[in-house]
Design an enzyme around this catalytic site. Structure first.
Site, PDB file in Angstrom:
ATOM      1  N   ASP A   8       0.193  -1.195   0.147  1.00  0.00           N
ATOM      2  CA  ASP A   8      -0.692   0.042  -0.274  1.00  0.00           C
ATOM      3  C   ASP A   8       0.896   0.593   0.351  1.00  0.00           C
ATOM      4  OD1 ASP A   8       0.611  -0.062   2.625  1.00  0.00           O
ATOM      5  OD2 ASP A   8      -1.640  -0.325   3.648  1.00  0.00           O
ATOM      6  N   CYS A  65       2.966  -3.428   3.998  1.00  0.00           N
ATOM      7  CA  CYS A  65       2.003  -2.592   4.854  1.00  0.00           C
ATOM      8  C   CYS A  65       2.807  -1.368   5.230  1.00  0.00           C
ATOM      9  CB  CYS A  65       0.282  -2.644   4.300  1.00  0.00           C
ATOM     10  SG  CYS A  65       0.478  -2.864   6.231  1.00  0.00           S
ATOM     11  N   THR A  67       2.264  -2.014   8.322  1.00  0.00           N
ATOM     12  CA  THR A  67       1.883  -3.155   9.898  1.00  0.00           C
ATOM     13  C   THR A  67       2.989  -3.853   9.212  1.00  0.00           C
ATOM     14  OG1 THR A  67       0.125  -3.543  10.402  1.00  0.00           O
ATOM     15  CG2 THR A  67       1.120  -2.155  11.836  1.00  0.00           C
ATOM     16  N   HIS A  98       8.473 -24.867   8.353  1.00  0.00           N
ATOM     17  CA  HIS A  98       7.898 -26.151   8.539  1.00  0.00           C
ATOM     18  C   HIS A  98       6.519 -25.807   8.119  1.00  0.00           C
ATOM     19  CE1 HIS A  98      10.291 -26.216  12.975  1.00  0.00           C
ATOM     20  NE2 HIS A  98      10.974 -26.895  11.731  1.00  0.00           N
ATOM     21  N   HIS A 133       5.894 -32.323   8.978  1.00  0.00           N
ATOM     22  CA  HIS A 133       5.517 -30.721   8.705  1.00  0.00           C
ATOM     23  C   HIS A 133       4.883 -30.463   7.391  1.00  0.00           C
ATOM     24  CE1 HIS A 133       8.510 -28.941  11.586  1.00  0.00           C
ATOM     25  NE2 HIS A 133       9.988 -29.624  10.679  1.00  0.00           N
TER      26      HIS A 133
END
Ligand code: RB5
Length: 158
Positions: A8, A65, A67, A98, A133
């Site tokens: 963004d 973005c 955060t 994993h 996994h």
């Protein structure tokens, strides 16, 4: 390697830096925007990059973005996406080894440009380890395939 990248407005500058770093490292990069620091909405780019990944057109997606939270949440709404939000290399590497993560999210207001490039490099270099996994990733896929269900998928009520 073919990689799609998107961000963004809050992460436009970092997206340009990471894109250049990836191109300079020899990767083929599909830039899905945004293309300026003008205000826009992160779910658009989370979805765009996610669709490129699940279509098979690119191997991995990188989304950024402010955060990394909103764009990773958005990407993870697309069937087949396993997007991890990482602010350090350890999580990025383990998410490949994993969780077979196919998208990496970062926060431009959280990580600096040097750290962001290091996180991306280590994410791309790490390999899925399979084995136990793979069984857990198959369980994630089962949840993904049954998103509409209101009943438990992986456990039984007592
Ligand atoms: C935009 O201000 C900001 O909300 C966005 O970049 C992101 O941090 C959302 O999760």
């Amino acid at each position: 390697m073919k990689i799609a990248i998107g961000s963004d407005h809050a992460a436009f500058a970092l997206k340009e830096i990471v894109k250049k770093h990836l191109i300079d490292s020899g990767h083929q990069v599909e830039d899905m925007g945004t293309n300026s620091p003008e205000r826009t909405d992160y779910p658009i780019y989370g979805e765009k990059v996610a669709r490129a990944v699940v279509s098979g057109r690119v191997k991995y997606g990188v989304v950024i973005c402010g955060t990394g939270a909103g764009i990773s949440i958005s990407a993870n709404k697309i069937h087949g996406v396993r997007c991890v939000l990482a602010s350090e290399p350890y999580t990025a590497v383990l998410s490949r080894q994993h969780n077979d993560a196919n998208m990496l999210a970062m926060g431009a207001r959280v990580v600096g440009e040097g750290l962001a490039c290091m996180i991306v490099d280590q994410f791309l270099a790490a390999e899925f380890e399979g084995g136990r996994h793979a069984d857990r990733v198959a369980m994630i896929t089962k949840l993904d395939d049954n998103r509409e269900s209101h009943d438990p998928i992986l456990y039984q009520e007592p």
